[in-house]
Design an enzyme around this catalytic site. Structure first.
Site, PDB file in Angstrom:
ATOM      1  CG  HIS A  85      -9.813  -5.809   0.659  1.00  0.00           C
ATOM      2  ND1 HIS A  85     -10.159  -6.864   1.483  1.00  0.00           N
ATOM      3  CD2 HIS A  85      -8.489  -5.618   0.833  1.00  0.00           C
ATOM      4  CE1 HIS A  85      -9.076  -7.288   2.123  1.00  0.00           C
ATOM      5  NE2 HIS A  85      -8.053  -6.554   1.745  1.00  0.00           N
TER       6      HIS A  85
ATOM      7  CD  GLU B   6      -2.764  -1.423   2.404  1.00  0.00           C
ATOM      8  OE1 GLU B   6      -2.755  -0.555   3.284  1.00  0.00           O
ATOM      9  OE2 GLU B   6      -3.486  -2.440   2.476  1.00  0.00           O
TER      10      GLU B   6
ATOM     11  CG  ASN C 224      -0.563  -7.018  -1.423  1.00  0.00           C
ATOM     12  OD1 ASN C 224      -1.168  -7.654  -2.291  1.00  0.00           O
ATOM     13  ND2 ASN C 224      -1.003  -6.940  -0.170  1.00  0.00           N
TER      14      ASN C 224
ATOM     15  CG  ASP D 201     -12.706  -9.051   2.004  1.00  0.00           C
ATOM     16  OD1 ASP D 201     -12.545  -8.079   1.237  1.00  0.00           O
ATOM     17  OD2 ASP D 201     -12.340  -9.035   3.200  1.00  0.00           O
TER      18      ASP D 201
ATOM     19  CD  GLU E 281      -4.626  -7.917   1.790  1.00  0.00           C
ATOM     20  OE1 GLU E 281      -5.530  -7.177   2.253  1.00  0.00           O
ATOM     21  OE2 GLU E 281      -3.425  -7.665   1.946  1.00  0.00           O
TER      22      GLU E 281
HETATM   23  O1  9MR Z   1      -7.562  -8.165   8.429  1.00  0.00           O
HETATM   24  C1  9MR Z   1      -6.622  -7.392   9.125  1.00  0.00           C
HETATM   25  C2  9MR Z   1      -7.211  -6.900  10.434  1.00  0.00           C
HETATM   26  O2  9MR Z   1      -7.443  -7.998  11.305  1.00  0.00           O
HETATM   27  C3  9MR Z   1      -6.299  -5.881  11.076  1.00  0.00           C
HETATM   28  O3  9MR Z   1      -6.931  -5.335  12.215  1.00  0.00           O
HETATM   29  C4  9MR Z   1      -5.986  -4.795  10.070  1.00  0.00           C
HETATM   30  C5  9MR Z   1      -5.083  -3.741  10.645  1.00  0.00           C
HETATM   31  O4  9MR Z   1      -4.866  -2.703   9.795  1.00  0.00           O
HETATM   32  O5  9MR Z   1      -5.377  -5.363   8.936  1.00  0.00           O
HETATM   33  C6  9MR Z   1      -6.223  -6.225   8.256  1.00  0.00           C
HETATM   34  O6  9MR Z   1      -5.626  -6.702   7.091  1.00  0.00           O
HETATM   35  C7  9MR Z   1      -5.290  -5.721   6.095  1.00  0.00           C
HETATM   36  C8  9MR Z   1      -4.078  -6.227   5.348  1.00  0.00           C
HETATM   37  O7  9MR Z   1      -3.030  -6.502   6.243  1.00  0.00           O
HETATM   38  C9  9MR Z   1      -3.628  -5.234   4.301  1.00  0.00           C
HETATM   39  N1  9MR Z   1      -4.707  -4.891   3.417  1.00  0.00           N
HETATM   40  C10 9MR Z   1      -5.957  -4.492   4.030  1.00  0.00           C
HETATM   41  C11 9MR Z   1      -6.403  -5.542   5.048  1.00  0.00           C
HETATM   42  C12 9MR Z   1      -7.743  -5.164   5.651  1.00  0.00           C
HETATM   43  O8  9MR Z   1      -7.646  -3.989   6.369  1.00  0.00           O
END
Ligand code: 9MR
Length: 354
Positions: free
Chosen positions: A242, A165, A206, A273, A271
């Site tokens: 997402h 990101e 990513n 969903d 990732e």
């Molecule tokens: O799913 C993850 C969540 O449990 C955490 O609290 C969060 C913290 O920022 O991160 C989420 O995963 C993220 C991933 O690492 C990077 N892309 C976005 C995902 C969803 O926020």
């Protein structure tokens, strides 16, 4: 009226029939192939993010994780705040648990993530904020982090999200502490350090909102092209995926993947969903199924797209409701592990092959 049609006899016949059909159904209906079996036939790894607390506490979760997926990603436990909560004090325990689970179940592991602006340890962010960590030291800290982590998992991770990101929606670089303190060269450095620590792992950028062709995905395309021309070891483009059904399906997904393919890079959905405004209903679930199917279809149409990972596979543990109030139901299985139309769509799409 024949004797058989007397109520008692009818009940007896009915229950006998039920017993026979029941037995036949159990023995005759072959068990449907798992997602990972179907994916394997299409030369694809199908993955899920894993919530390590759920894996420890919930037997049903362990079963579905093992049964349907050939790749796993740590949802949180490989992030910097988790692995180095105090400076110089490493905690690999939960990440190692996942590596062990994957080994026991014949699964590959995606590494997520080495460099991000979020989920950084507090000692690091506060040190940068109060000036006690200057730019030179920060660069050394980053090099040490990447080297230590990649070496720890050397040979056990097939793809690493090296930088996560780093672009804004308009294609400019995100104003993270990395950009502010180290300048844009931090990206090439991160890839070089990761490659030196595990030359066989495929190294990825990513991000989210890069499914279709837009300013952000084009920024990644240009970055990758430039880095590769300079000999920087970046080999993959990770598309998080997402989505939300209320936003419509992004355009040009296959064309977007193809341009990275043409650069000689791997691609992956990392990732996936697809959320919706609750409550779910049949129309929304059908729309969701279609979105999953279309992302997977774009991957299967792209030779270099070798893995398709969902960000959790059951609504029971999704991150969505905690972040997007009133939204959810984003995963393949519902909260009780029942397959949703999206699961069936993914299964059918995998079965159709490349
Ligand atoms: O799913 C993850 C969540 O449990 C955490 O609290 C969060 C913290 O920022 O991160 C989420 O995963 C993220 C991933 O690492 C990077 N892309 C976005 C995902 C969803 O926020």
């Amino acid at each position: 009226m024949t004797r058989l049609r007397t109520p008692l006899a009818a009940v007896a016949l009915l229950s006998a029939t039920l017993m026979v059909t029941g037995t036949q159904a159990a023995s005759a209906a072959p068990e449907k192939p798992s997602l990972r079996q179907l994916a394997g036939r299409a030369d694809l790894l199908v993955g899920t993010a894993v919530d390590m607390s759920a894996l420890a506490d919930d037997t049903a979760y362990r079963k579905t994780t093992a049964k349907d997926f050939s790749s796993v990603t740590a949802e949180n436990v490989m992030k910097w705040e988790a692995v180095e909560p105090e400076r110089g004090v490493y905690d690999w325990s939960k990440a190692d648990d996942l590596i062990r689970f994957a080994r026991d179940n014949g699964q590959a592991v995606r590494g997520h993530t080495l460099l991000w602006h979020s989920q950084l340890p507090q000692w690091l962010t506060s040190g940068v904020a109060d000036g006690s960590i200057d730019s030179d030291e920060l660069r050394g800290i980053l090099k040490n982090h990447i080297t230590t982590q990649v070496k720890h998992f050397k040979g056990k991770i097939y793809q690493w999200d090296v930088v996560n990101e780093v672009f804004n929606e308009d294609g400019t670089l995100r104003e993270s502490i990395w950009l502010q303190k180290l300048g844009p060269s931090y990206i090439a450095d991160a890839f070089r350090w990761a490659h030196a620590a595990d030359p066989k792992a495929k190294l990825f950028v990513n991000d989210y909102n890069v499914e279709g062709i837009n300013a952000k995905s084009t920024a990644y395309y240009e970055l990758a092209k430039q880095l590769r021309a300079e000999g920087v070891p970046v080999q993959g483009f990770g598309i998080q995926g997402h989505l939300g059904i209320q936003y419509g399906f992004p355009g040009d997904v296959a064309a977007n993947l193809k341009r990275f393919d043409d650069l000689g890079m791997e691609t992956a959905f990392t990732e996936v969903d697809v959320r919706m405004i609750l409550p779910a209903d049949d129309t929304k679930l059908a729309r969701q199924a279609d979105d999953y199917r279309r992302l997977l279809d774009a991957c299967l149409a792209t030779a270099g797209c070798k893995s398709f990972t969902v960000w959790g596979h059951t609504d029971k543990y999704s991150w969505i409701p905690g972040v997007f109030s009133g939204e959810g139901a984003a995963n393949l299985l519902d909260e009780n592990y029942a397959p949703k139309p999206a699961y069936v769509a993914v299964r059918e799409e995998l079965a159709s092959g490349r």
